[in-house]
Motif scaffolding. Sequence first.
Motif, short mmCIF file in Angstrom:
data_model
loop_
_atom_site.label_atom_id
_atom_site.label_comp_id
_atom_site.label_asym_id
_atom_site.label_seq_id
_atom_site.Cartn_x
_atom_site.Cartn_y
_atom_site.Cartn_z
N ARG A 1 -68.81 -18.42 28.98
CA ARG A 1 -68.32 -17.43 28.01
C ARG A 1 -69.28 -16.25 27.91
O ARG A 1 -68.86 -15.09 27.89
N TRP A 2 -70.58 -16.54 27.85
CA TRP A 2 -71.59 -15.48 27.74
C TRP A 2 -71.55 -14.59 28.98
O TRP A 2 -71.58 -13.36 28.87
N ALA A 3 -71.48 -15.22 30.16
CA ALA A 3 -71.48 -14.45 31.42
C ALA A 3 -70.24 -13.58 31.52
O ALA A 3 -70.31 -12.43 31.98
N ALA A 4 -69.09 -14.10 31.08
CA ALA A 4 -67.85 -13.31 31.12
C ALA A 4 -67.95 -12.11 30.19
O ALA A 4 -67.52 -11.00 30.53
N ALA A 5 -68.52 -12.31 29.02
CA ALA A 5 -68.70 -11.19 28.07
C ALA A 5 -69.66 -10.16 28.65
O ALA A 5 -69.43 -8.94 28.53
N GLN A 6 -70.71 -10.60 29.29
CA GLN A 6 -71.68 -9.68 29.89
C GLN A 6 -71.03 -8.92 31.05
O GLN A 6 -71.24 -7.72 31.19
N ALA A 7 -70.24 -9.61 31.85
CA ALA A 7 -69.55 -8.94 32.96
C ALA A 7 -68.59 -7.87 32.44
O ALA A 7 -68.47 -6.79 33.02
N ALA A 8 -67.92 -8.16 31.33
CA ALA A 8 -67.02 -7.17 30.73
C ALA A 8 -67.80 -5.94 30.25
O ALA A 8 -67.31 -4.81 30.37
N LEU A 9 -69.00 -6.16 29.73
CA LEU A 9 -69.83 -5.04 29.26
C LEU A 9 -70.37 -4.19 30.40
O LEU A 9 -70.46 -2.97 30.29
N THR A 10 -70.75 -4.84 31.49
CA THR A 10 -71.43 -4.13 32.57
C THR A 10 -70.51 -3.69 33.70
O THR A 10 -70.92 -2.88 34.54
N GLY A 11 -69.30 -4.24 33.75
CA GLY A 11 -68.39 -3.93 34.84
C GLY A 11 -68.67 -4.75 36.09
O GLY A 11 -68.10 -4.49 37.15
N ASP A 12 -69.54 -5.74 35.98
CA ASP A 12 -69.83 -6.62 37.11
C ASP A 12 -68.71 -7.62 37.31
O ASP A 12 -67.98 -7.96 36.38
N SER A 13 -68.58 -8.13 38.52
CA SER A 13 -67.64 -9.22 38.77
C SER A 13 -68.32 -10.53 38.36
O SER A 13 -69.54 -10.60 38.22
N LEU A 14 -67.51 -11.56 38.16
CA LEU A 14 -68.02 -12.86 37.73
C LEU A 14 -67.74 -13.89 38.80
O LEU A 14 -66.61 -14.00 39.29
N GLN A 15 -68.76 -14.64 39.17
CA GLN A 15 -68.64 -15.73 40.13
C GLN A 15 -69.10 -17.02 39.48
O GLN A 15 -70.26 -17.15 39.10
N ALA A 16 -68.19 -17.98 39.33
CA ALA A 16 -68.51 -19.29 38.76
C ALA A 16 -68.77 -20.25 39.91
O ALA A 16 -67.98 -20.35 40.84
N VAL A 17 -69.89 -20.96 39.83
CA VAL A 17 -70.33 -21.83 40.92
C VAL A 17 -70.50 -23.25 40.41
O VAL A 17 -71.10 -23.48 39.35
N ILE A 18 -69.97 -24.21 41.17
CA ILE A 18 -70.20 -25.63 40.92
C ILE A 18 -70.64 -26.25 42.23
O ILE A 18 -70.21 -25.81 43.31
N SER A 19 -71.51 -27.24 42.15
CA SER A 19 -71.92 -27.93 43.37
C SER A 19 -71.67 -29.42 43.22
O SER A 19 -71.49 -29.93 42.11
N TRP A 20 -71.62 -30.08 44.33
CA TRP A 20 -71.44 -31.53 44.34
C TRP A 20 -72.26 -32.10 45.50
O TRP A 20 -72.55 -31.40 46.47
N GLU A 21 -72.67 -33.34 45.35
CA GLU A 21 -73.33 -34.03 46.45
C GLU A 21 -73.17 -35.53 46.27
O GLU A 21 -72.99 -36.02 45.16
N TYR A 22 -73.18 -36.23 47.38
CA TYR A 22 -73.11 -37.68 47.33
C TYR A 22 -74.46 -38.21 46.87
O TYR A 22 -75.50 -37.71 47.31
N PRO A 23 -74.48 -39.24 45.99
CA PRO A 23 -75.76 -39.86 45.64
C PRO A 23 -76.38 -40.46 46.90
O PRO A 23 -75.67 -40.86 47.83
N ALA A 24 -77.71 -40.54 46.92
CA ALA A 24 -78.43 -41.06 48.09
C ALA A 24 -77.98 -42.48 48.43
O ALA A 24 -77.93 -42.86 49.59
N THR A 25 -77.65 -43.27 47.42
CA THR A 25 -77.24 -44.65 47.65
C THR A 25 -75.77 -44.81 47.30
O THR A 25 -75.39 -45.70 46.56
#
Length: 146
Positions: free
Chosen positions: A21-45
């Motif tokens: 929410r904060w990043a979206a509000a900041q992007a609206a203020l600055t005119g920047d685009s917004l990129q949401a990132v999620i990562s995933w990985e298999y546990p070692a075991t």
Amino acid sequence: MAGGRIVVGVDGSAPSLKALRWAAAQAALTGDSLQAVISWEYPATWANVMPGVPLQFDPEALARQILDQSVDATLAEPEAAATTRTVVSGNATQALVDASEGANLLVVGDRGYSGFKAAVLGSVSSHVTQHAPCPVVVVRGETADD
């Protein structure tokens, strides 16, 4: 620089949604685009930790679902539609540092989903503040005073 990019880490946790929410509000203020990132990985075991997991289990698809649900439920439709959604295989800290290359700003919540709920600053947020190639904002979660 206006017209740049703001990257935000999202894992579906309350602090990450607050950061979104904060990043979206900041992007609206600055005119920047917004990129949401999620990562995933298999546990070692993986095989030992999750016996009986169906072979068709797809952690990447689950991460994409979490990201889509988080963005769609948290942001207004026009903001959600304009948000670039990125799913990365690998360690969350490295994924965010890599994604923030060339960005104007990286935004993360102070804690995400991990086993260390008592930490004052989560391991991901702590790492990215030290290693990101751009400025970082750590959005604090709820406190007793909120």
